[in-house]
Design a protein around this motif. Structure first.
Motif: not given
Lengths: 197, 156
Positions: A86-90, A117-123, A167-173, A179-180
């Protein structure tokens, strides 16, 4: 217009007549420290709450099968991964140092954001994998108590739910996060290029 | 060193650097204030490895640059309407024009020229930015040329 413009004289004319009282700055600094401390506390609280939850589940339900134990553990680990993603810890782990010189600061910032970026998507992917596996394992004990229709229905619905997430939520997130972060990274890269120019 | 002293000595300098970067009084004040909040919090760990000035300017410029994460390229390019048609520019108009021209430069150029105009020595600018002194000299020369062209272009 004059060809020899005295930029320094013009520059010095701009001053802020409403210089804030130094007390205001000190108060803001103290408020910031409290906010940072609360943030750390919140992150730790979530970890403690997760630990309490797993202990509660284990002691309250006394699961008979090892799959339920493992499933519960995997779900908890998944929650922890999600918390980190979620970002706070990172953000707490990778702090940029504003006291560095500009070149070092920007390079470090770029490095941090790329890693982030790498960590967010991997996690996020890890979160979904662990949660799905955990859920599937957790349900075995209770599904065995059901009739065949119940089992098929329970696992069918769960499979649809997992599939929808994967297949929907994960790729979208991931796409949204990428992008951000890509936009931020390319802006920092542009700043780095300016310095090399 | 006492925070109050630093604050009094550096507020206007930091504010002007932020103004050079954003050309927006409100934002400049916010970022300058934020810079001093950081200075206050870090003062206890400041180890005098560099001069206080270098240290504060590093925090201020990095703080300006990191705003790029929060927004897109940001130069405020609009001159106040009432100033557009003024035939004989006075000093106030010229000052506003200068800040507008600076804010149109690439971000790191804004930082370098702001420090130069703030009378920070080029050796110190090199320490703040992490570039060589020669590099800074060349950059300052180029930026000043660009700035003069812009200034004249708007002035006429």
């Amino acid at each position: 217009m004059d060809t020899n413009i005295d930029f320094k004289a013009l520059w010095a004319r701009a001053a802020d007549s409403q210089m804030p009282d130094s007390r205001e700055i000190i108060d803001a600094a103290i408020r910031l420290n409290i906010k940072m401390r609360n943030k750390m506390l919140m992150a730790n609280l979530c970890l403690v709450a997760s630990a309490i939850f797993i202990i509660f589940v284990v002691f309250h339900y006394h699961p008979a099968m090892w799959t339920t134990w493992l499933g519960t553990a995997l779900i908890i680990v998944a929650i922890l991964f999600n918390l980190a993603a979620s970002g706070n810890v990172i953000r707490l782990l990778f702090k940029s140092n504003l006291e560095d010189d500009t070149t070092a600061y920007l390079q470090h910032l770029l490095h941090i954001r790329q890693k982030q970026e790498y960590l967010q998507t991997t996690m996020l992917s890890l979160y979904f994998i662990l949660l799905s596996a955990g859920l599937a394992l957790y349900m075995i004990e209770y599904a065995l108590m059901m009739q065949t229709t119940g089992r098929v229905l329970t696992y069918g619905i769960t499979a649809i739910w997992i599939g929808f997430n994967w297949f929907y939520i994960r790729p979208k997130t991931v796409k949204k996060q990428r992008a951000k972060m890509d936009a931020v990274i390319s802006r920092i890269e542009a700043l780095n290029m300016q310095l090399l120019d | 060193m006492v925070f109050d002293e630093i604050y009094k000595d550096y507020w206007n300098k930091v504010y002007r650097i932020c103004m050079g970067y954003f050309n927006d009084a409100e934002q400049a004040k916010d970022v300058a204030q934020d810079t001093f909040v950081i200075v206050f919090n870090k003062l206890a760990t400041f180890r005098n490895e560099s001069s206080v000035g270098t240290w504060i300017f590093r925090i201020a410029t990095n703080n300006c640059l990191r705003q790029i994460e929060k927004q897109n390229r940001m130069p405020k390019t609009d001159l106040p309407v009432e100033l557009e048609d003024k035939p004989e520019p006075d000093k106030e108009w010229q000052t506003k024009l200068l800040y507008k021209c600076i804010a149109e430069l690439p971000e790191t150029d804004r930082v370098i020229i702001s420090l130069e105009l703030e009378d920070v020595k080029q050796a110190e600018i090199a320490k703040i930015t992490g570039l060589s002194e020669t590099n800074i000299r060349v950059k300052v020369f180029r930026i000043k040329e660009k700035l003069s062209q812009k200034f004249k272009q708007y002035g006429h």
